[in-house]
Design a protein around this motif. Structure first.
Motif, PDB file in Angstrom:
ATOM      1  N   GLY A 258       3.574 111.747  33.696  1.00  0.00           N
ATOM      2  CA  GLY A 258       4.092 111.603  33.456  1.00  0.00           C
ATOM      3  C   GLY A 258       5.856 112.438  33.553  1.00  0.00           C
ATOM      4  O   GLY A 258       6.345 111.972  32.855  1.00  0.00           O
ATOM      5  N   GLU A 259       5.618 113.659  34.671  1.00  0.00           N
ATOM      6  CA  GLU A 259       6.974 114.623  34.289  1.00  0.00           C
ATOM      7  C   GLU A 259       8.201 113.657  35.427  1.00  0.00           C
ATOM      8  O   GLU A 259       7.414 112.894  35.945  1.00  0.00           O
ATOM      9  N   GLU A 260       9.185 114.273  34.833  1.00  0.00           N
ATOM     10  CA  GLU A 260      10.695 113.177  36.098  1.00  0.00           C
ATOM     11  C   GLU A 260      11.428 114.606  36.277  1.00  0.00           C
ATOM     12  O   GLU A 260      11.344 115.647  36.129  1.00  0.00           O
ATOM     13  N   PHE A 261      11.822 113.875  37.501  1.00  0.00           N
ATOM     14  CA  PHE A 261      12.243 115.258  38.759  1.00  0.00           C
ATOM     15  C   PHE A 261      12.956 113.918  39.387  1.00  0.00           C
ATOM     16  O   PHE A 261      13.039 113.325  39.783  1.00  0.00           O
ATOM     17  N   ASP A 262      13.995 115.056  39.754  1.00  0.00           N
ATOM     18  CA  ASP A 262      15.019 114.691  40.114  1.00  0.00           C
ATOM     19  C   ASP A 262      15.045 114.990  41.616  1.00  0.00           C
ATOM     20  O   ASP A 262      14.400 115.630  42.503  1.00  0.00           O
ATOM     21  N   ALA A 263      15.015 113.641  42.981  1.00  0.00           N
ATOM     22  CA  ALA A 263      14.329 113.976  44.011  1.00  0.00           C
ATOM     23  C   ALA A 263      15.511 113.628  45.017  1.00  0.00           C
ATOM     24  O   ALA A 263      15.097 113.175  46.637  1.00  0.00           O
ATOM     25  N   ALA A 264      16.792 114.705  44.987  1.00  0.00           N
ATOM     26  CA  ALA A 264      18.180 114.882  46.095  1.00  0.00           C
ATOM     27  C   ALA A 264      16.835 116.272  46.977  1.00  0.00           C
ATOM     28  O   ALA A 264      17.317 115.685  48.309  1.00  0.00           O
ATOM     29  N   PRO A 265      16.214 116.505  46.478  1.00  0.00           N
ATOM     30  CA  PRO A 265      15.540 117.517  47.702  1.00  0.00           C
ATOM     31  C   PRO A 265      14.801 116.921  48.759  1.00  0.00           C
ATOM     32  O   PRO A 265      14.788 117.888  50.015  1.00  0.00           O
ATOM     33  N   VAL A 266      14.142 116.080  48.311  1.00  0.00           N
ATOM     34  CA  VAL A 266      13.510 115.246  48.659  1.00  0.00           C
ATOM     35  C   VAL A 266      13.911 113.786  50.333  1.00  0.00           C
ATOM     36  O   VAL A 266      13.905 113.525  50.564  1.00  0.00           O
ATOM     37  N   GLY A 267      15.630 114.168  49.746  1.00  0.00           N
ATOM     38  CA  GLY A 267      16.840 113.039  50.175  1.00  0.00           C
ATOM     39  C   GLY A 267      17.118 111.813  50.406  1.00  0.00           C
ATOM     40  O   GLY A 267      17.438 111.443  50.005  1.00  0.00           O
ATOM     41  N   LEU A 268      16.488 111.913  49.042  1.00  0.00           N
ATOM     42  CA  LEU A 268      16.951 110.819  47.761  1.00  0.00           C
ATOM     43  C   LEU A 268      18.052 110.923  46.490  1.00  0.00           C
ATOM     44  O   LEU A 268      17.537 111.067  45.616  1.00  0.00           O
ATOM     45  N   ALA A 269      19.182 110.829  46.988  1.00  0.00           N
ATOM     46  CA  ALA A 269      20.348 111.547  46.366  1.00  0.00           C
ATOM     47  C   ALA A 269      20.532 110.406  45.023  1.00  0.00           C
ATOM     48  O   ALA A 269      20.864 109.327  45.805  1.00  0.00           O
ATOM     49  N   GLY A 270      20.978 110.921  44.230  1.00  0.00           N
ATOM     50  CA  GLY A 270      21.004 109.999  42.730  1.00  0.00           C
ATOM     51  C   GLY A 270      19.597 109.039  42.266  1.00  0.00           C
ATOM     52  O   GLY A 270      19.492 108.758  41.268  1.00  0.00           O
ATOM     53  N   TYR A 271      18.431 109.450  42.646  1.00  0.00           N
ATOM     54  CA  TYR A 271      17.035 108.832  42.135  1.00  0.00           C
ATOM     55  C   TYR A 271      16.542 109.744  41.423  1.00  0.00           C
ATOM     56  O   TYR A 271      16.551 111.415  41.564  1.00  0.00           O
ATOM     57  N   THR A 272      16.047 109.637  40.558  1.00  0.00           N
ATOM     58  CA  THR A 272      15.113 109.978  39.348  1.00  0.00           C
ATOM     59  C   THR A 272      13.609 109.737  39.613  1.00  0.00           C
ATOM     60  O   THR A 272      13.525 108.199  39.086  1.00  0.00           O
ATOM     61  N   LEU A 273      12.576 110.414  39.826  1.00  0.00           N
ATOM     62  CA  LEU A 273      11.215 109.945  39.908  1.00  0.00           C
ATOM     63  C   LEU A 273      10.547 110.510  39.122  1.00  0.00           C
ATOM     64  O   LEU A 273      10.860 111.040  38.341  1.00  0.00           O
ATOM     65  N   ARG A 274       9.616 109.701  38.336  1.00  0.00           N
ATOM     66  CA  ARG A 274       8.086 109.923  37.413  1.00  0.00           C
ATOM     67  C   ARG A 274       6.876 109.870  38.274  1.00  0.00           C
ATOM     68  O   ARG A 274       7.106 109.338  39.144  1.00  0.00           O
ATOM     69  N   ILE A 275       5.885 110.597  38.255  1.00  0.00           N
ATOM     70  CA  ILE A 275       4.772 111.056  38.516  1.00  0.00           C
ATOM     71  C   ILE A 275       4.053 110.154  38.024  1.00  0.00           C
ATOM     72  O   ILE A 275       4.168 110.534  36.686  1.00  0.00           O
ATOM     73  N   THR A 276       3.065 110.041  38.409  1.00  0.00           N
ATOM     74  CA  THR A 276       2.201 108.607  37.780  1.00  0.00           C
ATOM     75  C   THR A 276       0.638 108.989  38.203  1.00  0.00           C
ATOM     76  O   THR A 276      -0.309 108.115  37.501  1.00  0.00           O
ATOM     77  N   GLY A 277       0.602 109.720  39.055  1.00  0.00           N
ATOM     78  CA  GLY A 277      -0.528 110.244  39.745  1.00  0.00           C
ATOM     79  C   GLY A 277      -0.997 110.611  41.461  1.00  0.00           C
ATOM     80  O   GLY A 277      -0.044 111.638  41.586  1.00  0.00           O
ATOM     81  N   GLY A 278      -1.485 111.264  41.690  1.00  0.00           N
ATOM     82  CA  GLY A 278      -2.065 111.593  43.018  1.00  0.00           C
ATOM     83  C   GLY A 278      -3.781 111.536  43.583  1.00  0.00           C
ATOM     84  O   GLY A 278      -4.637 111.259  42.772  1.00  0.00           O
ATOM     85  N   SER A 279      -4.745 112.655  44.482  1.00  0.00           N
ATOM     86  CA  SER A 279      -5.122 112.380  45.404  1.00  0.00           C
ATOM     87  C   SER A 279      -5.348 113.514  45.572  1.00  0.00           C
ATOM     88  O   SER A 279      -4.337 114.701  46.077  1.00  0.00           O
ATOM     89  N   ASP A 280      -6.311 114.436  45.237  1.00  0.00           N
ATOM     90  CA  ASP A 280      -7.026 115.604  46.266  1.00  0.00           C
ATOM     91  C   ASP A 280      -6.558 115.668  47.919  1.00  0.00           C
ATOM     92  O   ASP A 280      -7.374 114.591  47.993  1.00  0.00           O
TER      93      ASP A 280
END
Length: 126
Positions: free
Chosen positions: A32-54
Motif C-alpha cells: 500500500g505504500e508508494e515510492f519514487d521509481a527513479a532509483p530503478v530507472g523510471l524517472a518521474g514515475y511513482t509506484l504503489r506496492i500491491t503484494g509480492g512473494s517470498d
C-alpha cells in the motif's frame, strides 16, 4: 540480495531486476505504500506496492503485520481460492513488510512520467 520488480500499468506489465544498493531501499516498505521509481530507472514515475512473494513462493498478505510467515485460516482472497461456498483452509502466508526473504514485489503505476516505461527500459538496456 535482488528483487524482481513487477510493474503493472493497465493491461501491460514489465519486469525489472533490482540489485545492490537500490534493493536495500525497499526493505521495510509495506503493501500500500508508494515510492519514487527513479532509483530503478523510471524517472518521474511513482509506484504503489500491491503484494509480492517470498523465496518459497508464499504470497504477501496485507492483513498480516511485519515480515513474518504465519499459517492463517483463509476463506478466500490472497493465498487461497475456495472451490465451494463456505470452504476454509489453513494456508501459509507472508506478512505485509518487505524483508530479505522477499524475491518478487508487485507494483502498479500511480503517477506517470514524461516518457513511457518501454522507452526508459530500452535506454537502460543499451
Amino acid at each position: 540480495m535482488a528483487f524482481k520488480l513487477i510493474i503493472s500499468q493497465g493491461e501491460n506489465s514489465h519486469q525489472i531486476e533490482v540489485e545492490g544498493a537500490e534493493s536495500k531501499k525497499f526493505i521495510g516498505l509495506k503493501i500500500g505504500e508508494e515510492f519514487d521509481a527513479a532509483p530503478v530507472g523510471l524517472a518521474g514515475y511513482t509506484l504503489r506496492i500491491t503484494g509480492g512473494s517470498d523465496k518459497n513462493g508464499f504470497p504477501m498478505k496485507k492483513d498480516v503485520d511485519g515480515p513474518r510467515r504465519i499459517k492463517s485460516l483463509l476463506s478466500g482472497g490472497v493465498g487461497f481460492k475456495p472451490k465451494r461456498k463456505g470452504q476454509r483452509r489453513r494456508k501459509t502466508v507472508r506478512g505485509n513488510t518487505i524483508s530479505d526473504d522477499i524475491v518478487q514485489i508487485n507494483t502498479i503505476v500511480v503517477k506517470k512520467g514524461a516518457k513511457s516505461i518501454e522507452d526508459l527500459l530500452q535506454s537502460d538496456d543499451e
